[in-house]
Design a protein around this motif. Structure first.
Motif, PDB file in Angstrom:
ATOM      1  N   LEU A  99      -6.366  -6.350  -0.303  1.00  0.00           N
ATOM      2  CA  LEU A  99      -5.962  -5.136   0.388  1.00  0.00           C
ATOM      3  C   LEU A  99      -5.576  -4.012  -0.562  1.00  0.00           C
TER       4      LEU A  99
ATOM      5  N   LEU B 192      -7.656  -0.931  -0.177  1.00  0.00           N
ATOM      6  CA  LEU B 192      -7.346  -0.276   1.091  1.00  0.00           C
ATOM      7  C   LEU B 192      -6.000   0.439   1.004  1.00  0.00           C
ATOM      8  N   GLU B 193      -5.044  -0.192   0.387  1.00  0.00           N
ATOM      9  CA  GLU B 193      -3.725   0.420   0.254  1.00  0.00           C
ATOM     10  C   GLU B 193      -3.799   1.729  -0.531  1.00  0.00           C
TER      11      GLU B 193
ATOM     12  N   ILE C 168       3.314   2.625   0.252  1.00  0.00           N
ATOM     13  CA  ILE C 168       3.305   1.284   0.837  1.00  0.00           C
ATOM     14  C   ILE C 168       4.094   0.301  -0.027  1.00  0.00           C
ATOM     15  N   LYS C 169       5.058  -0.370   0.611  1.00  0.00           N
ATOM     16  CA  LYS C 169       5.888  -1.355  -0.089  1.00  0.00           C
ATOM     17  C   LYS C 169       5.422  -2.776   0.219  1.00  0.00           C
ATOM     18  N   ASP C 170       4.896  -2.970   1.422  1.00  0.00           N
ATOM     19  CA  ASP C 170       4.540  -4.316   1.847  1.00  0.00           C
ATOM     20  C   ASP C 170       3.575  -4.225   3.020  1.00  0.00           C
ATOM     21  N   HIS C 171       2.934  -5.316   3.290  1.00  0.00           N
ATOM     22  CA  HIS C 171       2.075  -5.352   4.473  1.00  0.00           C
ATOM     23  C   HIS C 171       2.115  -6.742   5.086  1.00  0.00           C
ATOM     24  N   LYS C 172       1.778  -6.778   6.354  1.00  0.00           N
ATOM     25  CA  LYS C 172       1.654  -8.067   7.032  1.00  0.00           C
ATOM     26  C   LYS C 172       0.307  -8.099   7.725  1.00  0.00           C
ATOM     27  N   VAL C 173      -0.422  -9.135   7.475  1.00  0.00           N
ATOM     28  CA  VAL C 173      -1.781  -9.238   8.005  1.00  0.00           C
ATOM     29  C   VAL C 173      -1.973 -10.589   8.676  1.00  0.00           C
ATOM     30  N   LYS C 174      -2.515 -10.553   9.875  1.00  0.00           N
ATOM     31  CA  LYS C 174      -2.850 -11.789  10.580  1.00  0.00           C
ATOM     32  C   LYS C 174      -4.289 -11.705  11.053  1.00  0.00           C
TER      33      LYS C 174
ATOM     34  N   LYS D 271      -4.508  -8.246  12.987  1.00  0.00           N
ATOM     35  CA  LYS D 271      -3.404  -7.313  13.169  1.00  0.00           C
ATOM     36  C   LYS D 271      -2.822  -7.011  11.798  1.00  0.00           C
TER      37      LYS D 271
ATOM     38  N   LYS E 283      -0.095  -4.530   9.569  1.00  0.00           N
ATOM     39  CA  LYS E 283       1.002  -3.565   9.528  1.00  0.00           C
ATOM     40  C   LYS E 283       1.318  -3.255   8.075  1.00  0.00           C
TER      41      LYS E 283
ATOM     42  N   PHE F 259       4.218  -1.495   5.626  1.00  0.00           N
ATOM     43  CA  PHE F 259       5.596  -1.013   5.591  1.00  0.00           C
ATOM     44  C   PHE F 259       5.793  -0.179   4.329  1.00  0.00           C
TER      45      PHE F 259
END
Ligand SMILES: [Zn+2]
Ligand SMILES: [Zn+2]
Ligand SMILES: [Zn+2]
Ligand SMILES: [Zn+2]
Lengths: 146, 146
Positions: free
Chosen positions: A114, A117-118, A129-135, B133, B135, B137
């Motif tokens: 990522l 993309l970031e 951007i500090k962090d991301h969560k991806v599912k 999904k 997100k 942060f």
DNA sequence: CTAAGGTATGAAAATAATTATTAATTGAGA
DNA sequence: TCTCAATTAATAATTATTTTCATACCTTAG
């Protein structure tokens, strides 16, 4: 195993807090279950084996604390509860999860592609951007065969 | 505005269900608030202006239904409640969100550059990805200046 | 028209996850 | 040993959400 416990001890001390038996027991369970994604209730049940007098509220408080201390990360798999896993620390960002809609299996994805993309997002949206969560949701190979 | 309502009507009919005033009013609120990410309570309050006799349980039931019918998508921003937004439909996947940790602003990201990553994962893990999904942060430009 | 059978609804009760309160306990430092 | 803040277990309270249930509303068969 000792390392993470020491890190916790140091970070707690910085904050004027202490490493209690309950906190130690909770972290131990999470360390011993690397690769699992236990929810609070499951952690509570496991911790109780070592520490039978512990209360559920303490487990909630401890998990909150461990997250603040950047020792564990909270995962939301849209199943109505929070789950936790140890942070490896050797990555800038946490790994991601493949969730099988057939058998609810969770597969961990190590690669972190990522970054590109970031960078684009940071430029285009002027967002740091500090962090991301991806599912990812879908079907695992077993479920696909059926 | 009429289009989405007609789609809902058709999908409900297929299922032997009907487009009631409550369902119409709920969808209308979501349509009228495109770009917002309203939670159930907020939707309830807004719907009540048009439909004062509606019950909260009906709003919950309707939102569930709209999600099943693929009309809205549920968003989890880790703030303890479900939020909803209309599905645009002109994308294969839903858009993603930048969540500012400074002011809680939500910025929508239109680009979808995960296709490449998905292909790699599908190959490497033999996992058939249906949806994802994502997100991010961090800090928005306003909060960064401070 | 009228009854039957299904869907939908509002109000209230029930659940489930989580948090707050409180009073007792602990343990590090003076 | 004494002091005091941090921590805890037990319990109550909250919050978001779901379920229950009696009632209302349609559509259709008789
Ligand atoms: Zn599977
Ligand atoms: Zn994991
Ligand atoms: Zn901001
Ligand atoms: Zn959005």
């Amino acid at each position: 195993m000792l390392e993470t416990m020491d890190i916790l001890k140091d970070r707690l001390k910085e904050k004027g807090s202490k490493l209690t038996p309950q906190r130690r027991a909770t972290l131990n369970i999470i360390l011993q279950n690397k690769g699992e994604h236990l929810n609070t209730e499951e952690i509570y049940e496991l911790v109780r084996k070592d520490c039978p007098e512990i209360g559920l509220a303490t487990v909630y408080r401890t998990l909150q604390l461990l997250e603040e201390m950047d020792i564990v990360s909270r995962i939301n798999l849209d199943d109505g509860c929070s789950r936790y896993e140890i942070k490896t620390g050797d990555e800038d960002h946490q790994h991601h999860h493949l969730i099988c809609q057939g058998c609810n299996k969770i597969i961990e994805v190590k690669i972190d592609l990522l970054d590109h993309l970031e960078q684009e997002i940071e430029k285009e949206y002027d967002f740091d951007i500090k962090d991301h969560k991806v599912k990812f949701f879908g079907l695992c190979s077993d479920c696909n065969k059926k």
